[in-house]
Design a protein around this motif. Structure first.
Motif, PDB file in Angstrom:
ATOM      1  N   GLN A  96      44.171  77.103  51.691  1.00  0.00           N
ATOM      2  CA  GLN A  96      44.982  78.309  51.508  1.00  0.00           C
ATOM      3  C   GLN A  96      45.956  78.143  50.329  1.00  0.00           C
ATOM      4  O   GLN A  96      46.205  79.076  49.566  1.00  0.00           O
ATOM      5  CB  GLN A  96      45.761  78.622  52.789  1.00  0.00           C
TER       6      GLN A  96
ATOM      7  N   LEU B 145      56.224  77.489  61.993  1.00  0.00           N
ATOM      8  CA  LEU B 145      55.340  76.985  60.943  1.00  0.00           C
ATOM      9  C   LEU B 145      55.846  77.437  59.588  1.00  0.00           C
ATOM     10  O   LEU B 145      56.362  78.552  59.457  1.00  0.00           O
ATOM     11  CB  LEU B 145      53.918  77.523  61.155  1.00  0.00           C
TER      12      LEU B 145
ATOM     13  N   TYR C 192      54.387  69.116  59.966  1.00  0.00           N
ATOM     14  CA  TYR C 192      53.358  68.386  60.700  1.00  0.00           C
ATOM     15  C   TYR C 192      53.622  68.370  62.200  1.00  0.00           C
ATOM     16  O   TYR C 192      52.707  68.480  63.009  1.00  0.00           O
ATOM     17  CB  TYR C 192      53.278  66.946  60.184  1.00  0.00           C
TER      18      TYR C 192
ATOM     19  N   GLU D  74      42.444  73.446  56.121  1.00  0.00           N
ATOM     20  CA  GLU D  74      42.575  74.875  55.845  1.00  0.00           C
ATOM     21  C   GLU D  74      43.907  75.180  55.153  1.00  0.00           C
ATOM     22  O   GLU D  74      43.984  76.032  54.265  1.00  0.00           O
ATOM     23  CB  GLU D  74      42.452  75.668  57.157  1.00  0.00           C
ATOM     24  N   LEU D  75      44.929  74.454  55.543  1.00  0.00           N
ATOM     25  CA  LEU D  75      46.243  74.620  54.916  1.00  0.00           C
ATOM     26  C   LEU D  75      46.162  74.338  53.414  1.00  0.00           C
ATOM     27  O   LEU D  75      46.686  75.099  52.590  1.00  0.00           O
ATOM     28  CB  LEU D  75      47.209  73.673  55.626  1.00  0.00           C
TER      29      LEU D  75
ATOM     30  N   GLY E 274      39.195  82.836  57.826  1.00  0.00           N
ATOM     31  CA  GLY E 274      39.225  84.243  58.173  1.00  0.00           C
ATOM     32  C   GLY E 274      38.154  85.104  57.548  1.00  0.00           C
ATOM     33  O   GLY E 274      37.685  86.050  58.179  1.00  0.00           O
TER      34      GLY E 274
ATOM     35  N   LEU F  53      51.303  72.777  68.014  1.00  0.00           N
ATOM     36  CA  LEU F  53      50.324  73.867  68.116  1.00  0.00           C
ATOM     37  C   LEU F  53      49.004  73.346  68.695  1.00  0.00           C
ATOM     38  O   LEU F  53      48.424  73.959  69.607  1.00  0.00           O
ATOM     39  CB  LEU F  53      50.109  74.476  66.726  1.00  0.00           C
ATOM     40  N   ILE F  54      48.541  72.219  68.171  1.00  0.00           N
ATOM     41  CA  ILE F  54      47.261  71.683  68.631  1.00  0.00           C
ATOM     42  C   ILE F  54      47.373  71.210  70.088  1.00  0.00           C
ATOM     43  O   ILE F  54      46.467  71.435  70.899  1.00  0.00           O
ATOM     44  CB  ILE F  54      46.784  70.532  67.712  1.00  0.00           C
ATOM     45  N   ASP F  55      48.492  70.560  70.420  1.00  0.00           N
ATOM     46  CA  ASP F  55      48.700  70.132  71.815  1.00  0.00           C
ATOM     47  C   ASP F  55      48.619  71.327  72.760  1.00  0.00           C
ATOM     48  O   ASP F  55      47.984  71.274  73.811  1.00  0.00           O
ATOM     49  CB  ASP F  55      50.080  69.473  71.959  1.00  0.00           C
TER      50      ASP F  55
ATOM     51  N   MET G  91      56.067  69.861  54.784  1.00  0.00           N
ATOM     52  CA  MET G  91      55.118  70.555  55.644  1.00  0.00           C
ATOM     53  C   MET G  91      55.460  70.274  57.113  1.00  0.00           C
ATOM     54  O   MET G  91      55.906  69.186  57.438  1.00  0.00           O
ATOM     55  CB  MET G  91      53.706  70.062  55.338  1.00  0.00           C
TER      56      MET G  91
ATOM     57  N   ILE H 140      52.647  71.572  63.667  1.00  0.00           N
ATOM     58  CA  ILE H 140      51.185  71.702  63.759  1.00  0.00           C
ATOM     59  C   ILE H 140      50.661  70.869  64.926  1.00  0.00           C
ATOM     60  O   ILE H 140      49.776  71.296  65.662  1.00  0.00           O
ATOM     61  CB  ILE H 140      50.522  71.265  62.425  1.00  0.00           C
ATOM     62  N   GLY H 141      51.251  69.688  65.113  1.00  0.00           N
ATOM     63  CA  GLY H 141      50.878  68.861  66.261  1.00  0.00           C
ATOM     64  C   GLY H 141      51.179  69.572  67.570  1.00  0.00           C
ATOM     65  O   GLY H 141      50.372  69.545  68.518  1.00  0.00           O
TER      66      GLY H 141
ATOM     67  N   ALA I 203      49.659  80.568  56.806  1.00  0.00           N
ATOM     68  CA  ALA I 203      48.445  81.076  56.154  1.00  0.00           C
ATOM     69  C   ALA I 203      47.204  80.448  56.779  1.00  0.00           C
ATOM     70  O   ALA I 203      46.198  81.129  57.011  1.00  0.00           O
ATOM     71  CB  ALA I 203      48.495  80.789  54.651  1.00  0.00           C
ATOM     72  N   ALA I 204      47.285  79.149  57.054  1.00  0.00           N
ATOM     73  CA  ALA I 204      46.149  78.476  57.683  1.00  0.00           C
ATOM     74  C   ALA I 204      45.924  79.016  59.090  1.00  0.00           C
ATOM     75  O   ALA I 204      44.792  79.267  59.505  1.00  0.00           O
ATOM     76  CB  ALA I 204      46.389  76.963  57.727  1.00  0.00           C
ATOM     77  N   LEU I 205      47.028  79.218  59.806  1.00  0.00           N
ATOM     78  CA  LEU I 205      46.939  79.752  61.172  1.00  0.00           C
ATOM     79  C   LEU I 205      46.183  81.076  61.194  1.00  0.00           C
ATOM     80  O   LEU I 205      45.311  81.312  62.035  1.00  0.00           O
ATOM     81  CB  LEU I 205      48.357  79.955  61.731  1.00  0.00           C
ATOM     82  N   LYS I 206      46.540  81.942  60.249  1.00  0.00           N
ATOM     83  CA  LYS I 206      45.924  83.277  60.206  1.00  0.00           C
ATOM     84  C   LYS I 206      44.459  83.200  59.771  1.00  0.00           C
ATOM     85  O   LYS I 206      43.643  84.022  60.156  1.00  0.00           O
ATOM     86  CB  LYS I 206      46.695  84.174  59.227  1.00  0.00           C
ATOM     87  N   SER I 207      44.157  82.212  58.963  1.00  0.00           N
ATOM     88  CA  SER I 207      42.815  82.130  58.396  1.00  0.00           C
ATOM     89  C   SER I 207      41.789  81.545  59.370  1.00  0.00           C
ATOM     90  O   SER I 207      40.617  81.915  59.338  1.00  0.00           O
ATOM     91  CB  SER I 207      42.858  81.271  57.127  1.00  0.00           C
TER      92      SER I 207
ATOM     93  N   PHE J  61      42.759  72.173  60.646  1.00  0.00           N
ATOM     94  CA  PHE J  61      43.962  72.949  60.321  1.00  0.00           C
ATOM     95  C   PHE J  61      44.587  72.458  59.019  1.00  0.00           C
ATOM     96  O   PHE J  61      44.941  73.250  58.137  1.00  0.00           O
ATOM     97  CB  PHE J  61      44.978  72.853  61.462  1.00  0.00           C
TER      98      PHE J  61
ATOM     99  N   ASP K  11      52.724  77.858  54.339  1.00  0.00           N
ATOM    100  CA  ASP K  11      51.366  77.346  54.168  1.00  0.00           C
ATOM    101  C   ASP K  11      50.648  77.221  55.510  1.00  0.00           C
ATOM    102  O   ASP K  11      49.465  77.567  55.638  1.00  0.00           O
ATOM    103  CB  ASP K  11      51.389  75.971  53.474  1.00  0.00           C
ATOM    104  N   ALA K  12      51.371  76.712  56.485  1.00  0.00           N
ATOM    105  CA  ALA K  12      50.765  76.562  57.809  1.00  0.00           C
ATOM    106  C   ALA K  12      50.504  77.931  58.436  1.00  0.00           C
ATOM    107  O   ALA K  12      49.508  78.118  59.140  1.00  0.00           O
ATOM    108  CB  ALA K  12      51.661  75.709  58.706  1.00  0.00           C
TER     109      ALA K  12
ATOM    110  N   ARG L 284      49.898  58.858  68.080  1.00  0.00           N
ATOM    111  CA  ARG L 284      50.406  59.508  69.287  1.00  0.00           C
ATOM    112  C   ARG L 284      50.219  58.625  70.521  1.00  0.00           C
ATOM    113  O   ARG L 284      50.624  59.013  71.621  1.00  0.00           O
ATOM    114  CB  ARG L 284      49.679  60.847  69.478  1.00  0.00           C
TER     115      ARG L 284
END
Lengths: 68, 340
Positions: free
Chosen positions: B301, A38, A3, B297-298, B333, A9-11, A1, A6-7, A44-48, B294, A41-42, B253
């Motif tokens: 999904q 991504l 990660y 949700e992953l 969504g 993206l969040i930043d 995955m 995704i980090g 799909a989460a992004l879109k959702s 996130f 799976d990521a 971090r």
């Protein structure tokens, strides 16, 4: 995955107002444009996820019980 | 009537509790053992009612029932399995309470040793007793025994990892996620897999339903962890020094003085409500809530995709989808579309 992605993206979400605005309009395009890759799976989460929600609204929609 | 027309809701939580009570009455070898297990069971209805109030379902009841119905069209034959899964859940919950030093009032007057015995009986012995009495072929019973044993091992590994990270200065987000996978994901996956196996599903389809349960369990646990940290009046996780995903993600971090400062704040938050609020503020401001939602949700999904691939019969398929929706309750969504 992915990660790390995704980090990133969040930043970006936290620190870049224009990215936040773009994400609310078209999340996939916004992420593609800044070069964040991504996995499916990521994606799909992004879109959702509803990126227009504030943190408080987002939290209010997360279940307290979680099923367990 | 064909099986597909039977309503999965035909089996209720009360039916499951009654089956469990009857099993205790039949299985126990003497009155003292029966009394101990009745005390253990007395807390289960309250927990079920809380879950129903929050989500509309109880995972250890609904997963075996609905997955069985998704394969065979009916859930009534899975009633003993739902009792079995409920017993596992109860036993694990008692073990959790013991680990946290957080035994409910019903255990007043019982020693830790007695409570540990009740946990072992409900988590392991009663499920084995119930499993051995399922009306299935020896071959299928063996498969289900294997699923149960593998599930126990994975759940225990998750718990072990969680305990090892308590108070840790350097938890990794991936380690926390793996722990959630073991503790919650594998518990839910085991219930779903057993339901599919009882219904006679092929191994590939059993694996898909296990994935549905796994995703539901992980997403649900992460959602619950967020609620605990950001919404609950007092965070028991922070008080216990538990390193949930938002904390681990942020900690890894940080370095230098900022890291030391945050670790000190976490330490203060074990007993200070104001420090707890500060932890939540810092994590929210740094994106840890977004990150955790996130990841949840992953996994949700992923479970939805597995459910589609499993080609569930209706209405059980819709019920399982609704369970998956309820965990994030519209952060995703579908709710956005409904809101226009």
């Amino acid at each position: 995955m992915s990660y790390e992605a995704i980090g990133q993206l969040i930043d970006r979400w936290m620190n870049d107002a224009s990215f936040r605005a773009a994400l609310r309009v078209d999340a996939e395009a916004a992420v593609r444009q800044v070069g964040i890759e991504l996995d499916p799976d990521a994606q799909a989460a992004l879109k959702s996820i509803d990126w227009s929600l504030s943190d408080a609204d987002l939290m209010s929609r997360v279940s307290a019980a979680g099923g367990a | 009537m064909e099986q597909a027309e039977l309503r999965p809701e035909a089996v209720s939580v009360a039916d499951v509790l009654a089956r469990l009570q009857a099993s205790v009455a039949e299985a126990c070898v003497d009155p003292a053992q029966r009394r101990l297990l009745q005390v253990a069971l007395s807390g289960l209805n309250g927990q079920f009612q809380r879950s129903i109030a929050e989500l509309g379902w109880v995972h250890c009841v609904e997963l075996p029932l609905q997955v069985h119905a998704a394969v065979r069209g009916d859930c009534a034959p899975a009633l003993p399995l739902a009792a079995l899964c409920s017993s596992i859940f109860l036993g694990l919950d008692i073990f959790d309470d013991l680990a946290d030093g957080d035994e409910p009032e019903r255990w007043r007057g019982y020693s830790p040793g007695q409570i540990t015995l009740a946990a072992a009986l409900t988590a392991n012995v009663l499920p084995a007793w119930l499993l051995a009495r399922l009306p299935v072929s020896p071959e299928r019973l063996l498969l289900m025994q294997r699923t149960l044993a593998d599930g126990y091992l994975r759940m225990a590994a998750g718990q072990q990892s969680d305990l090892a990270m308590t108070g840790s200065a350097a938890p990794q987000a991936t380690e926390v996620e793996a722990s959630v996978l073991g503790k919650a994901g594998e518990q839910f996956a085991t219930y779903a897999a057993l339901g599919a196996q009882l219904a006679g599903a092929e191994p590939a389809r059993v694996a898909l339903f296990a994935s549905v349960g796994r995703g539901l369990g992980i997403a649900g646990q992460l959602a619950s962890d967020c609620f605990e940290l950001f919404e609950a009046g007092f965070s028991r996780d922070l008080a216990a020094g538990t390193r949930t995903l938002p904390i681990a993600w942020y900690l890894q971090r940080l370095d230098g003085p900022a890291r030391e400062d945050f670790l000190q704040l976490l330490d203060n938050a074990r007993s200070d409500r104001q420090a707890q609020l500060k932890v939540a503020d810092v994590l929210r401001a740094q994106g840890a809530l977004r990150y955790t939602v996130f990841i949840a949700e992953l996994h949700r999904q992923r479970a939805l995709r597995a459910l589609t691939e499993a080609a569930p019969r209706e209405p059980a398929g819709s019920r399982l989808r609704a369970m998956l929706e309820s965990v994030m309750a519209g952060a995703g969504g579908q709710q956005r579309e409904e809101r226009g």
